[in-house]
Design a protein around this motif. Sequence first.
Motif, PDB file in Angstrom:
ATOM      1  N   ILE B  98      25.287  35.355  51.425  1.00  0.00           N
ATOM      2  CA  ILE B  98      25.181  35.732  50.066  1.00  0.00           C
ATOM      3  C   ILE B  98      26.471  35.581  49.017  1.00  0.00           C
ATOM      4  O   ILE B  98      26.161  35.534  48.128  1.00  0.00           O
ATOM      5  CB  ILE B  98      24.699  37.213  50.067  1.00  0.00           C
ATOM      6  CG1 ILE B  98      25.931  38.343  50.456  1.00  0.00           C
ATOM      7  CG2 ILE B  98      23.315  37.567  50.765  1.00  0.00           C
ATOM      8  CD1 ILE B  98      25.341  39.851  50.125  1.00  0.00           C
ATOM      9  N   GLN B  99      27.681  35.474  49.801  1.00  0.00           N
ATOM     10  CA  GLN B  99      28.778  35.379  49.010  1.00  0.00           C
ATOM     11  C   GLN B  99      28.885  33.637  48.439  1.00  0.00           C
ATOM     12  O   GLN B  99      29.161  33.517  47.377  1.00  0.00           O
ATOM     13  CB  GLN B  99      30.062  35.563  50.020  1.00  0.00           C
ATOM     14  CG  GLN B  99      31.185  35.525  49.339  1.00  0.00           C
ATOM     15  CD  GLN B  99      32.388  35.856  49.916  1.00  0.00           C
ATOM     16  OE1 GLN B  99      32.304  36.702  50.956  1.00  0.00           O
ATOM     17  NE2 GLN B  99      33.368  35.444  49.646  1.00  0.00           N
ATOM     18  N   ARG B 109      36.554  33.390  41.056  1.00  0.00           N
ATOM     19  CA  ARG B 109      36.827  33.349  42.579  1.00  0.00           C
ATOM     20  C   ARG B 109      36.090  34.501  43.074  1.00  0.00           C
ATOM     21  O   ARG B 109      36.769  35.667  42.821  1.00  0.00           O
ATOM     22  CB  ARG B 109      38.312  33.169  42.999  1.00  0.00           C
ATOM     23  CG  ARG B 109      38.725  32.603  44.237  1.00  0.00           C
ATOM     24  CD  ARG B 109      40.190  32.765  44.415  1.00  0.00           C
ATOM     25  NE  ARG B 109      40.594  34.206  44.967  1.00  0.00           N
ATOM     26  CZ  ARG B 109      41.983  34.500  44.649  1.00  0.00           C
ATOM     27  NH1 ARG B 109      42.707  33.343  44.320  1.00  0.00           N
ATOM     28  NH2 ARG B 109      42.165  35.567  44.827  1.00  0.00           N
ATOM     29  N   ILE B 110      35.345  34.280  43.996  1.00  0.00           N
ATOM     30  CA  ILE B 110      34.751  35.418  44.854  1.00  0.00           C
ATOM     31  C   ILE B 110      35.519  35.512  46.198  1.00  0.00           C
ATOM     32  O   ILE B 110      35.281  34.680  46.984  1.00  0.00           O
ATOM     33  CB  ILE B 110      33.322  35.137  44.877  1.00  0.00           C
ATOM     34  CG1 ILE B 110      32.831  35.159  43.707  1.00  0.00           C
ATOM     35  CG2 ILE B 110      32.659  36.386  45.921  1.00  0.00           C
ATOM     36  CD1 ILE B 110      31.207  35.360  43.736  1.00  0.00           C
ATOM     37  N   ASP B 111      36.282  36.813  46.268  1.00  0.00           N
ATOM     38  CA  ASP B 111      36.799  37.046  47.372  1.00  0.00           C
ATOM     39  C   ASP B 111      35.850  37.602  48.799  1.00  0.00           C
ATOM     40  O   ASP B 111      36.311  37.738  49.764  1.00  0.00           O
ATOM     41  CB  ASP B 111      38.172  37.850  47.331  1.00  0.00           C
ATOM     42  CG  ASP B 111      38.830  37.320  46.543  1.00  0.00           C
ATOM     43  OD1 ASP B 111      39.123  35.833  46.675  1.00  0.00           O
ATOM     44  OD2 ASP B 111      39.823  37.493  45.647  1.00  0.00           O
ATOM     45  N   GLY B 112      34.988  38.524  48.205  1.00  0.00           N
ATOM     46  CA  GLY B 112      34.162  39.238  49.159  1.00  0.00           C
ATOM     47  C   GLY B 112      32.895  40.211  48.497  1.00  0.00           C
ATOM     48  O   GLY B 112      32.817  40.012  47.320  1.00  0.00           O
ATOM     49  N   TYR B 113      32.279  40.862  49.198  1.00  0.00           N
ATOM     50  CA  TYR B 113      31.284  41.640  48.596  1.00  0.00           C
ATOM     51  C   TYR B 113      31.106  42.939  49.571  1.00  0.00           C
ATOM     52  O   TYR B 113      31.607  43.078  50.606  1.00  0.00           O
ATOM     53  CB  TYR B 113      30.044  40.629  48.966  1.00  0.00           C
ATOM     54  CG  TYR B 113      29.397  40.524  50.005  1.00  0.00           C
ATOM     55  CD1 TYR B 113      28.591  41.501  50.885  1.00  0.00           C
ATOM     56  CD2 TYR B 113      30.029  39.624  51.067  1.00  0.00           C
ATOM     57  CE1 TYR B 113      28.215  41.403  52.034  1.00  0.00           C
ATOM     58  CE2 TYR B 113      29.337  39.284  52.262  1.00  0.00           C
ATOM     59  CZ  TYR B 113      28.546  40.299  52.738  1.00  0.00           C
ATOM     60  OH  TYR B 113      28.316  39.922  54.004  1.00  0.00           O
ATOM     61  N   THR B 114      30.351  44.009  48.892  1.00  0.00           N
ATOM     62  CA  THR B 114      29.927  45.038  49.636  1.00  0.00           C
ATOM     63  C   THR B 114      28.341  45.159  49.435  1.00  0.00           C
ATOM     64  O   THR B 114      28.075  45.024  48.246  1.00  0.00           O
ATOM     65  CB  THR B 114      30.645  46.387  49.250  1.00  0.00           C
ATOM     66  OG1 THR B 114      30.410  46.453  47.855  1.00  0.00           O
ATOM     67  CG2 THR B 114      32.133  45.994  49.260  1.00  0.00           C
TER      68      THR B 114
END
Lengths: 130, 130
Positions: B98-99, B109-114
């Motif tokens: 999904i990231q 910039r996408i570093d992570g997700y919860t």
Amino acid sequence: MALKYSRQREVIKDFLCTRKDHPTADVVYMNVRQQYPNISLGTVYRNLTLLSDMGEIMRLRVGDGVDHFDADTSPHNHFVCSECGSVIDLKMENIDYIQEAAGKDFSGRIDGYTAYFYGLCGSCCGKLQS
Amino acid sequence: MALKYSRQREVIKDFLCTRKDHPTADVVYMNVRQQYPNISLGTVYRNLTLLSDMGEIMRLRVGDGVDHFDADTSPHNHFVCSECGSVIDLKMENIDYIQEAAGKDFSGRIDGYTAYFYGLCGSCCGKLQS
DNA sequence: ATTGGAAATAGTAATGATTACTAGTTTTAC
DNA sequence: GTAAAACTAGTAATCATTACTATTTCCAAT
């Protein structure tokens, strides 16, 4: 007679519909006060809660300690900038598949999920390249 | 000499390692006080923050207004019961895809997700069938 | 082993978002 | 029109978390 009309609630909803940046209750309060000078912060909170309970708006708990509100109730995901804290809509494919995945080996009932992505937004990404 | 040993921090970490239910700072405080009677709540908060900043534990913001803490730092997802509020580990396949999906049409910039799943836990599910 | 200073602590006060309370006002079904 | 229910403004209370301060603990260098 469960719900009665209130001008304050209408103004709050209308304001939220003009914004795509997911404002907090305080920001809503500040702005709505321009057209409705003596509205109370408590009224803003109560109506935001009411509207989200009715499903007319969404309450976003992005993990920064402050609730954000979104008039767009269609299914979509959000990004939170670690630098400036802005909350941005993401245009991405549907990921409801993760709900199925979560339910596969689980004894209870899964009703939904919330997914927040974090990192640097476009603007902050540019600024940090100096 | 960035970090100095502290017995309090050790006790807090040790306690958290014995628990799989993602206790809040207050629950940690209540329990640690059994072995360390005059520890301060502020010390608990400061060390939980310190440990999570170091990556030794995880801080979970599940959206119930209270932070939960987890000594298990391996990648896994959580479920929150809408009825009793308990936070439970989920055994499920990896969903890091999904990231990727989120980053496809995004300028930053996408570093992570919860990701948090919610619904009724096994126990509450049974109780509500009367 | 002593010591100087950085880091930690206990205890308490402050902060900040949200909710609760209350007396008075607005809406609306009859 | 009127009365009851829902709503409001204004304020006080709550509750999780952080900040402050004087004192204590740890530890590297002498």
